[in-house]
Design a protein around this motif. Structure first.
Motif, mmCIF file in Angstrom:
data_model
loop_
_atom_site.group_PDB
_atom_site.id
_atom_site.type_symbol
_atom_site.label_atom_id
_atom_site.label_comp_id
_atom_site.label_asym_id
_atom_site.label_seq_id
_atom_site.Cartn_x
_atom_site.Cartn_y
_atom_site.Cartn_z
ATOM 1 N N GLU A 127 0.836 -1.196 0.000
ATOM 2 C CA GLU A 127 0.000 0.000 0.000
ATOM 3 C C GLU A 127 0.872 1.246 0.000
ATOM 4 O O GLU A 127 1.988 1.245 0.523
ATOM 5 N N VAL A 128 0.353 2.321 -0.594
ATOM 6 C CA VAL A 128 0.970 3.640 -0.528
ATOM 7 C C VAL A 128 -0.109 4.593 -0.043
ATOM 8 O O VAL A 128 -1.251 4.546 -0.508
ATOM 9 N N GLU A 129 0.258 5.457 0.906
ATOM 10 C CA GLU A 129 -0.698 6.477 1.357
ATOM 11 C C GLU A 129 0.025 7.802 1.562
ATOM 12 O O GLU A 129 1.194 7.832 1.933
ATOM 13 N N PHE A 130 -0.682 8.879 1.276
ATOM 14 C CA PHE A 130 -0.169 10.228 1.498
ATOM 15 C C PHE A 130 -1.172 10.920 2.408
ATOM 16 O O PHE A 130 -2.326 11.129 2.024
ATOM 17 N N VAL A 131 -0.750 11.214 3.640
ATOM 18 C CA VAL A 131 -1.684 11.737 4.636
ATOM 19 C C VAL A 131 -1.087 12.934 5.365
ATOM 20 O O VAL A 131 0.130 13.082 5.472
ATOM 21 N N GLU A 180 8.207 7.411 4.670
ATOM 22 C CA GLU A 180 8.337 6.262 5.562
ATOM 23 C C GLU A 180 8.112 4.990 4.747
ATOM 24 O O GLU A 180 7.090 4.845 4.089
ATOM 25 N N VAL A 181 9.071 4.088 4.808
ATOM 26 C CA VAL A 181 8.939 2.779 4.160
ATOM 27 C C VAL A 181 8.980 1.750 5.273
ATOM 28 O O VAL A 181 9.925 1.723 6.058
ATOM 29 N N SER A 182 7.942 0.919 5.355
ATOM 30 C CA SER A 182 7.895 -0.050 6.445
ATOM 31 C C SER A 182 7.091 -1.285 6.069
ATOM 32 O O SER A 182 6.460 -1.356 5.012
ATOM 33 N N SER A 183 7.098 -2.222 6.981
ATOM 34 C CA SER A 183 6.287 -3.431 6.885
ATOM 35 C C SER A 183 4.842 -3.048 7.198
ATOM 36 O O SER A 183 4.602 -2.119 7.963
ATOM 37 N N PRO A 184 3.881 -3.776 6.656
ATOM 38 C CA PRO A 184 2.491 -3.489 6.996
ATOM 39 C C PRO A 184 2.134 -3.931 8.414
ATOM 40 O O PRO A 184 1.071 -3.607 8.915
ATOM 41 N N GLY A 185 3.017 -4.674 9.066
ATOM 42 C CA GLY A 185 2.765 -5.108 10.443
ATOM 43 C C GLY A 185 1.926 -6.372 10.510
ATOM 44 O O GLY A 185 1.432 -6.874 9.505
ATOM 45 N N VAL A 186 1.763 -6.872 11.724
ATOM 46 C CA VAL A 186 1.051 -8.144 11.897
ATOM 47 C C VAL A 186 -0.432 -8.017 11.593
ATOM 48 O O VAL A 186 -1.075 -8.989 11.213
ATOM 49 N N GLU A 187 -0.987 -6.819 11.753
ATOM 50 C CA GLU A 187 -2.403 -6.623 11.443
ATOM 51 C C GLU A 187 -2.558 -5.936 10.086
ATOM 52 O O GLU A 187 -3.342 -5.014 9.925
ATOM 53 N N ARG A 188 -1.800 -6.435 9.108
ATOM 54 C CA ARG A 188 -1.788 -5.796 7.794
ATOM 55 C C ARG A 188 -3.180 -5.732 7.177
ATOM 56 O O ARG A 188 -4.021 -6.603 7.386
ATOM 57 N N ARG A 189 -3.388 -4.681 6.416
ATOM 58 C CA ARG A 189 -4.669 -4.510 5.728
ATOM 59 C C ARG A 189 -4.762 -5.471 4.569
ATOM 60 O O ARG A 189 -3.759 -5.818 3.947
ATOM 61 N N LEU A 190 -5.962 -5.881 4.288
ATOM 62 C CA LEU A 190 -6.260 -6.709 3.120
ATOM 63 C C LEU A 190 -7.066 -5.826 2.179
ATOM 64 O O LEU A 190 -8.185 -5.443 2.496
ATOM 65 N N LYS A 191 -6.479 -5.481 1.048
ATOM 66 C CA LYS A 191 -7.139 -4.571 0.121
ATOM 67 C C LYS A 191 -7.436 -5.226 -1.220
ATOM 68 O O LYS A 191 -8.500 -5.068 -1.779
ATOM 69 N N LYS A 192 -6.449 -5.938 -1.736
ATOM 70 C CA LYS A 192 -6.563 -6.511 -3.069
ATOM 71 C C LYS A 192 -7.157 -7.923 -2.998
ATOM 72 O O LYS A 192 -7.059 -8.593 -1.979
ATOM 73 N N ARG A 193 -7.708 -8.340 -4.099
ATOM 74 C CA ARG A 193 -8.230 -9.710 -4.168
ATOM 75 C C ARG A 193 -7.126 -10.720 -3.835
ATOM 76 O O ARG A 193 -7.358 -11.702 -3.149
ATOM 77 N N SER A 194 -5.921 -10.435 -4.326
ATOM 78 C CA SER A 194 -4.807 -11.352 -4.079
ATOM 79 C C SER A 194 -4.478 -11.447 -2.588
ATOM 80 O O SER A 194 -3.992 -12.478 -2.120
ATOM 81 N N ASP A 195 -4.744 -10.382 -1.820
ATOM 82 C CA ASP A 195 -4.533 -10.430 -0.372
ATOM 83 C C ASP A 195 -5.455 -11.473 0.270
ATOM 84 O O ASP A 195 -5.040 -12.256 1.119
ATOM 85 N N PHE A 196 -6.718 -11.456 -0.150
ATOM 86 C CA PHE A 196 -7.680 -12.409 0.417
ATOM 87 C C PHE A 196 -7.315 -13.842 0.021
ATOM 88 O O PHE A 196 -7.420 -14.755 0.833
#
Length: 156
Positions: free
Chosen positions: A26-30, A77-93
Motif C-alpha cells: 500500500e501507498v498512502e499520502f496523509v 516512511e517505508v515499512s512493513s504493513p505489520g502483523v495486522e496488515r490490511r487486506l485490500k486486493k483480491r490477491s490479499d484475500f
C-alpha cells in the motif's frame, strides 16, 4: 491531489520492489497535524527487515527527488504493513486464506457490519468467513465489493 501522488509513487516504487522480490502492499499520502507523510508499505513471504526497507527508501527517495511530485515538505516512511496488515486486493484475500481476519462492511450483512473470523475461502469475489456466534460456528459470505475495511486480526 493526494490520489495523484499515491499513483505516481506506486509507479515509481513498483520497479524497485519488483527488483528486490518484494510486494508493494500500500501507498498512502496523509496529513497528520502540521506534517505530511508519504507511507509505503512493503512485504515479502516470511516478513521484511529494516535493511530492505532502507534500500527501498533510498532508491524511492532518489526517484521522488527527480520527479518532484509533492509541493509541500513531507516525511517518507517505508515499512512493513505489520502483523495486522490490511487486506485490500483480491490477491490479499487469496493469500491469507486460513488466517483470522477482521472485516467491516459498508452495509449490514445478517444484521452486522463488523466480523471477526477465519478466512476459509475467497472465490467468485466472495469472502467466506467462519465466525463464532456464542457457542457455535457459523459460515458467512461477504461480497468483496461490500468490504469497507479488512485486516489480519491477531488473536491471543
Amino acid at each position: 491531489m493526494s490520489k495523484k501522488i499515491v499513483e505516481l509513487t506506486e509507479e515509481l516504487v513498483q520497479p524497485i520492489v519488483d527488483e528486490m522480490n518484494l510486494e508493494l502492499v500500500e501507498v498512502e499520502f496523509v496529513k497528520e497535524g502540521n506534517n505530511y507523510f508519504l507511507r509505503v508499505y512493503v512485504d515479502k513471504e516470511g516478513g521484511i527487515d529494516i535493511e530492505e526497507c532502507g534500500k527501498v527508501s533510498e532508491q524511492l527517495s532518489e526517484k521522488l527527488d527527480e520527479a518532484d511530485p509533492i509541493e509541500q515538505a513531507y516525511f517518507l516512511e517505508v515499512s512493513s504493513p505489520g502483523v495486522e496488515r490490511r487486506l485490500k486486493k483480491r490477491s490479499d484475500f487469496e493469500r491469507f486464506v486460513g488466517s483470522h481476519i477482521y472485516v467491516k462492511t459498508y452495509e449490514p450483512i445478517d444484521g452486522n457490519k463488523e466480523f471477526y473470523g477465519d478466512l476459509t475461502a475467497f472465490e467468485n469475489d466472495l469472502v467466506t468467513l467462519v465466525i463464532k456466534e456464542k457457542t457455535r460456528e457459523k459460515e458467512i459470505q461477504i461480497p468483496y465489493d461490500k468490504i469497507a475495511k479488512a485486516n489480519i486480526a491477531v488473536t491471543f
